[in-house]
Structure formats: C-alpha cells, structure tokens
Design an enzyme around this catalytic site. Structure first.
Site, PDB file in Angstrom:
ATOM      1  CG  PHE A 179      31.889   7.491  45.691  1.00  0.00           C
ATOM      2  CD1 PHE A 179      31.680   8.246  46.833  1.00  0.00           C
ATOM      3  CD2 PHE A 179      30.867   7.387  44.759  1.00  0.00           C
ATOM      4  CE1 PHE A 179      30.479   8.888  47.056  1.00  0.00           C
ATOM      5  CE2 PHE A 179      29.659   8.034  44.963  1.00  0.00           C
ATOM      6  CZ  PHE A 179      29.459   8.780  46.115  1.00  0.00           C
TER       7      PHE A 179
ATOM      8  N   GLY B  48      36.961   4.113  49.492  1.00  0.00           N
ATOM      9  CA  GLY B  48      38.322   4.631  49.415  1.00  0.00           C
ATOM     10  C   GLY B  48      38.436   6.142  49.512  1.00  0.00           C
ATOM     11  CG  HIS B  49      37.207  10.234  48.088  1.00  0.00           C
ATOM     12  ND1 HIS B  49      36.433  11.324  48.425  1.00  0.00           N
ATOM     13  CD2 HIS B  49      38.289  10.744  47.459  1.00  0.00           C
ATOM     14  CE1 HIS B  49      37.007  12.430  47.994  1.00  0.00           C
ATOM     15  NE2 HIS B  49      38.144  12.102  47.404  1.00  0.00           N
ATOM     16  CG  PHE B  50      39.275  10.638  52.241  1.00  0.00           C
ATOM     17  CD1 PHE B  50      40.372  10.383  51.415  1.00  0.00           C
ATOM     18  CD2 PHE B  50      38.593  11.819  52.073  1.00  0.00           C
ATOM     19  CE1 PHE B  50      40.791  11.324  50.477  1.00  0.00           C
ATOM     20  CE2 PHE B  50      39.007  12.754  51.141  1.00  0.00           C
ATOM     21  CZ  PHE B  50      40.093  12.509  50.337  1.00  0.00           C
TER      22      PHE B  50
ATOM     23  CB  VAL C 193      34.560  13.412  51.674  1.00  0.00           C
ATOM     24  CG1 VAL C 193      34.290  14.648  50.831  1.00  0.00           C
ATOM     25  CG2 VAL C 193      34.791  13.788  53.121  1.00  0.00           C
TER      26      VAL C 193
END
Length: 157
Positions: A56, A59-61, A66
């Site tokens: 994850f 893309g986050h971030f 995070v």
C-alpha cells in the site's frame, strides 16, 4: 510432519504459524505478525511490524508513506478474529470469522515504515458466536487509531 499450529504453552504468546492456522488472511492482506497477552474470551495484543515493503505504500503516499487508517482498523479486526478463533476453538475448515461493524473510529497519528504497532483488543460483549470489541493501534505510547468493532462466526460450507 504435521503443520498443525502449536498448542499455547500458557505464556499468552501466539506466533505467526498459529495465526495462519486461525484466520484465512494471507499476503498482502495479513496485517498481524504475532500476538501476546492472550486471555481467553477477554483480551489480546496484536503486533504489526510495518515495513516500507508493504504494497500500500506505493500509492499512499509516494514520498511520504503513511499506513492507511482503514488498514489499522482491519489489523485490529484480525487481532480480534485470532482472539475469537482461539477462545471458541473455531474449526476453520467449515467456518470463518467475519467483520460485522466498526463504530467510533478515530485516527490520531500516522503510522509510518519502521513503526511497530501494538493493538490491544478487549472484549466488550460476547453472546454466542458474536463478539463486540474495543481496540487501539499504538506506536510506542501514542494512539494512532481506536475503534469499536464486532465480528461473528459464519458457516462457510
């Protein structure tokens, strides 16, 4: 050679082998690495070691990774599922534990790569195959997230 999970030795520790035998989650959606302080039908503390390799974080971030808050809630729910499975001795061959609800969720502080998240989860109410929990996600002594949630045992066959 048997792949059956080891029997709890009374220390309240639950290793990854036993977790994998108790809940169906697998990479990349398994969000608990081990558990400790298990007390049947009462409480447990889940542990998640967060690494930059988590999928994850792509893309986050990008540039400031995070952990998504909803995944903290899911990690607490998986911790609760391990507590339920072990307390009720759920036969995972024909049953699964399904997340039912999440209430009063609060996100207080970001979780970043390198953090170790401790998730104390306690039973608020237990009736039959339904448990209601209160949980927190802590990094050190700082609350990252907190939530009340419920889960139930469901026949899958």
């Amino acid at each position: 050679m048997s792949r059956k999970a080891p029997v709890n030795d009374g220390t309240g520790e639950i290793d990854i082998t036993e977790i994998l035998s108790r809940i169906p989650h697998r990479y990349p959606f398994l969000l608990i690495d081990r558990a400790e302080e298990y007390r049947a039908s009462e409480s447990i503390v889940g542990i998640k070691c967060v690494t930059v390799n988590e999928p994850f974080f792509q893309g986050h971030f990008p540039g400031y990774p995070v952990m998504p808050g909803v995944l903290l809630i899911e990690a607490m729910a998986q911790t609760g599922a391990v507590l339920m499975s072990k307390s009720l001795e759920v036969d995972t061959a024909g049953k699964a534990i399904f997340f039912m609800s999440a209430d009063n969720c609060r996100f207080r502080s970001p979780v970043r790569p390198g953090d170790v998240v401790r998730m104390p989860v306690r039973v608020v109410r237990h009736r039959g195959d339904v448990f209601k929990f209160a949980g927190q996600a802590l990094v050190g002594d700082k609350v990252a997230a907190e939530c009340e949630f419920a889960a139930m045992v469901v026949n899958t066959q």
